[in-house]
Enzyme design. Sequence first.
Site, PDB file in Angstrom:
ATOM      1  N   VAL A 144       0.831  -1.202   0.000  1.00 18.74           N
ATOM      2  CA  VAL A 144       0.000   0.000   0.000  1.00 18.74           C
ATOM      3  C   VAL A 144       0.867   1.254   0.000  1.00 18.74           C
ATOM      4  O   VAL A 144       0.545   2.242  -0.652  1.00 18.74           O
ATOM      5  CB  VAL A 144      -0.970  -0.009   1.194  1.00 18.74           C
ATOM      6  N   ASP A 145       1.970   1.224   0.729  1.00 19.53           N
ATOM      7  CA  ASP A 145       2.916   2.343   0.681  1.00 19.53           C
ATOM      8  C   ASP A 145       3.386   2.581  -0.753  1.00 19.53           C
ATOM      9  O   ASP A 145       3.449   3.722  -1.232  1.00 19.53           O
ATOM     10  CB  ASP A 145       4.139   2.044   1.553  1.00 19.53           C
ATOM     11  N   VAL A 146       3.726   1.508  -1.436  1.00 21.65           N
ATOM     12  CA  VAL A 146       4.249   1.628  -2.799  1.00 21.65           C
ATOM     13  C   VAL A 146       3.177   2.167  -3.743  1.00 21.65           C
ATOM     14  O   VAL A 146       3.431   3.071  -4.556  1.00 21.65           O
ATOM     15  CB  VAL A 146       4.783   0.270  -3.291  1.00 21.65           C
ATOM     16  N   ILE A 371       8.056   5.626   2.425  1.00 21.81           N
ATOM     17  CA  ILE A 371       8.017   5.707   0.959  1.00 21.81           C
ATOM     18  C   ILE A 371       9.149   6.614   0.499  1.00 21.81           C
ATOM     19  O   ILE A 371       9.211   7.761   0.890  1.00 21.81           O
ATOM     20  CB  ILE A 371       6.672   6.246   0.487  1.00 21.81           C
TER      21      ILE A 371
END
Length: 371
Positions: A144-146, A371
């Site tokens: 999800v960060d990516v 991130i």
Amino acid sequence: MMLADFGAEVIKIESPAGDDTRAWVPPVDGYGQGTYFSSANRNKKSVVIDLKTSDGLAYARELVSDCDVVVENFRPGIMARFGLDYQTLAVEKPELVYCSISGFGPGAGAELPGYDLLVQALGGLMSITGSPEAEPSKAGVALVDVLTGQNALAGILMALRVRDTTGTGQEVQVNLLSSLLAALVNQGTATLATGDSPTRMGNAHPSIAPYETFRTGGGLLAVAVGNNRQFGALCGVLGLPGLDEDPRFSTNESRVASRADLKGLLEKALEADTAENWQEKLLGAGVPAGKVNNVGEAFELGHALGLEPSVIVADPTTGRISSQLANPIRLSASPAAYRMAPPTLGEHQGSNFTSHSLDAVKGLPCSASAI
């Protein structure tokens, strides 16, 4: 980092304690720096600023005055306390593109902590990941960060394109939960259409069969059959003549309905050889298939295919050598450049940064981030 790879001068502002991910170890590289931090911070310049001090705020505003883009990922509202929010900065610099990244947006979820694991749980991804018999599982990386980082990149580039036309910047808002919900794609759309939430299916697909992993005589094999021609070719290679004409398996819909029976028949045939050998035979027949690689084997495959998935960054200033994941975007006229290894904390304190230029877009990350 994506912007920096293509020529942007990126000034990473860190607190005196540094980016949290600097402490997310092990593993570490040959210089003792955490590989988690290294994975997202090459080509950036690190400056330490204490935004709780008047001198720190003055320095931050000075940097902003000469930047095209500001990126921040504090909890919503915190930048306003510093006078570094979009509404304040845009008065003095209307051409500014300002990107805010949060966990759950600026509304009722503003105070919720934005960690990838938490969002995978609350956002439903864990409920559809893993085998039916096991507990819900997260993805093997901070997916999800990516995804949110990629959405931030796209939003920034679109806002810059609008500015090229209008001369005016704007605020870009992305958040982890919205990024995940949008990335649920077919699973999310099915839920909206039917009112039924999907369940964990292991490596199987809810709408296609055979489209999952299978045990073989040696290793796991992923088979991704997308149409009847491919299924017929699969049956031919496995020595199962006529199976594609069986009413239980003659169409994708019938194969989905008879998934368990089909898997049993296919795995019995696959016992005759290894996943690696089946991969060669099936690919040769036009059937999408491949053995389940570990991460090291995956990099070997990428190099064997000429994709150059990793690079060695030699920092010309410090002499540090860093093994890095290559940028996946390939531009024919202006390719990515790997100029600097991930910075040590405050490495570029007191540096003279380049003057404002539309040809050298600057980002200004204003907090530590994964991130």
